[in-house]
Scaffold this motif. Structure first.
Motif, short mmCIF file in Angstrom:
data_model
loop_
_atom_site.label_atom_id
_atom_site.label_comp_id
_atom_site.label_asym_id
_atom_site.label_seq_id
_atom_site.Cartn_x
_atom_site.Cartn_y
_atom_site.Cartn_z
N CYS A 135 0.82 -1.21 0.00
CA CYS A 135 0.00 0.00 0.00
C CYS A 135 0.86 1.27 0.00
CB CYS A 135 -0.92 -0.02 1.22
SG CYS A 135 -1.77 1.54 1.49
N TYR B 85 -0.12 4.33 0.45
CA TYR B 85 -0.51 5.24 1.55
C TYR B 85 0.21 4.82 2.84
CZ TYR B 85 -4.17 6.84 -1.62
OH TYR B 85 -4.85 7.37 -2.70
N ARG C 176 -9.58 -8.86 4.86
CA ARG C 176 -9.36 -7.99 6.03
C ARG C 176 -10.04 -8.51 7.29
NH1 ARG C 176 -11.03 -2.72 3.07
NH2 ARG C 176 -11.50 -4.36 1.59
N LYS D 136 -9.78 0.83 5.92
CA LYS D 136 -8.55 1.00 5.14
C LYS D 136 -7.34 1.13 6.05
CE LYS D 136 -10.88 3.29 1.36
NZ LYS D 136 -10.71 4.12 0.20
N VAL D 137 -6.19 0.79 5.46
CA VAL D 137 -4.91 1.06 6.10
C VAL D 137 -4.26 2.21 5.33
CG1 VAL D 137 -4.52 -1.22 7.05
CG2 VAL D 137 -3.81 -0.78 4.69
N GLU E 294 -5.81 7.65 8.02
CA GLU E 294 -5.53 8.66 6.99
C GLU E 294 -4.06 9.08 7.01
OE1 GLU E 294 -7.23 9.65 4.43
OE2 GLU E 294 -9.03 8.58 4.98
N SER E 295 -3.37 8.63 5.95
CA SER E 295 -1.91 8.82 5.90
C SER E 295 -1.45 10.27 6.05
CB SER E 295 -1.37 8.24 4.59
OG SER E 295 -1.98 8.86 3.48
N1 LIG Z 1 -7.08 8.18 2.14
C1 LIG Z 1 -6.50 7.00 2.72
C2 LIG Z 1 -6.42 5.94 1.64
C3 LIG Z 1 -5.91 4.60 2.19
C4 LIG Z 1 -6.19 3.47 1.21
O1 LIG Z 1 -6.88 3.64 0.19
N2 LIG Z 1 -5.63 2.30 1.55
C5 LIG Z 1 -5.91 1.13 0.73
C6 LIG Z 1 -4.68 0.26 0.55
S1 LIG Z 1 -3.46 1.08 -0.42
C7 LIG Z 1 -6.94 0.28 1.42
O2 LIG Z 1 -6.89 0.09 2.62
N3 LIG Z 1 -7.85 -0.24 0.62
C8 LIG Z 1 -8.86 -1.13 1.10
C9 LIG Z 1 -10.20 -0.65 0.64
O3 LIG Z 1 -10.29 0.31 -0.15
O4 LIG Z 1 -11.19 -1.21 1.07
C10 LIG Z 1 -5.12 7.34 3.31
O5 LIG Z 1 -4.52 8.32 2.85
O6 LIG Z 1 -4.69 6.68 4.27
#
Ligand SMILES: N[C@@H](CCC(=O)N[C@@H](CS)C(=O)NCC(=O)O)C(=O)O
Length: 191
Positions: free
Chosen positions: A10, A12, A37, A49-50, A62-63
């Protein structure tokens, strides 16, 4: 103790890994399988999300927000410029990150015209980097960290050629000299 709910692949999460490494902060990493997950991740982030950062009872997703938190909580070494104007311009780039991510994910999906769209985004970054050494300003910092994971992946995984964008290419080479970014390059190569 800090825990990072993380996924190697990932970008982010890579933002947060790089910031933690640049600041020399120790942390425990919990790898989340994004294709399966655990239900409990929704308790930490309702979006599922991570990355998610946990420090004692404090939980933060949120990164970009996590990296702002790390900067305030662990101010040394600083990853934002001291000058308010320089800092505001760097934050503006982070705020407008979707100008890179939208064409990046379009290219990854193979959408029509996506190559040209991503090239336009790289041309805009190139113009910024023609005018200053780093996206953050005169020094490396959080705006560089916000963008570099996608540039590494575009080059290594999607075969994007940076030759037409020499300022971006030189910037990526300069960043790769930093241990935190070199570690990410290795991770991208191996994952
Ligand atoms: N806006 C979030 C985006 C995080 C994100 O999209 N992470 C992806 C992995 S790269 C995720 O967890 N995706 C799982 C999903 O969308 O359900 C951030 O900046 O942390």
């Amino acid at each position: 103790m800090i825990t990072l709910y993380d996924a190697d692949r990932c970008p982010y999460c890579a933002r947060v890994r790089i910031a933690l490494a640049e600041k020399g902060i120790e942390y425990e990493k919990v790898e989340i399988d994004l294709s399966d997950r655990p239900a409990w991740i929704y308790e930490k982030n309702p979006l599922g999300k991570v990355p998610v950062l946990e420090e004692d009872a404090f939980v933060l997703p949120e990164s970009a927000v996590i990296n702002e938190y790390l900067e305030e909580r662990y101010p040394e070494p600083s990853l934002w410029p001291a000058d308010p104007g320089e800092r505001a311009l760097a934050r503006l780039l982070v705020f407008r990150f979707d100008e890179l991510s939208r064409p990046y994910y379009a290219l990854r999906r193979g959408d029509d015209g996506a190559g040209a769209g991503f090239d336009s985004a790289l041309a805009r970054l190139n113009a910024v980097l023609d005018a200053r050494s780093f996206l953050t300003g005169r020094e490396f910092g959080l705006a560089d960290i916000a963008y570099v994971p996608w540039i590494l992946r575009a080059r290594q995984r999607m075969g994007v050629d940076l030759d037409p964008f020499p300022a971006v290419e030189e910037w990526a080479e300069r960043l790769a000299q930093r241990a935190a970014v070199a570690d990410e390059l290795e991770l991208v190569a191996s994952s």
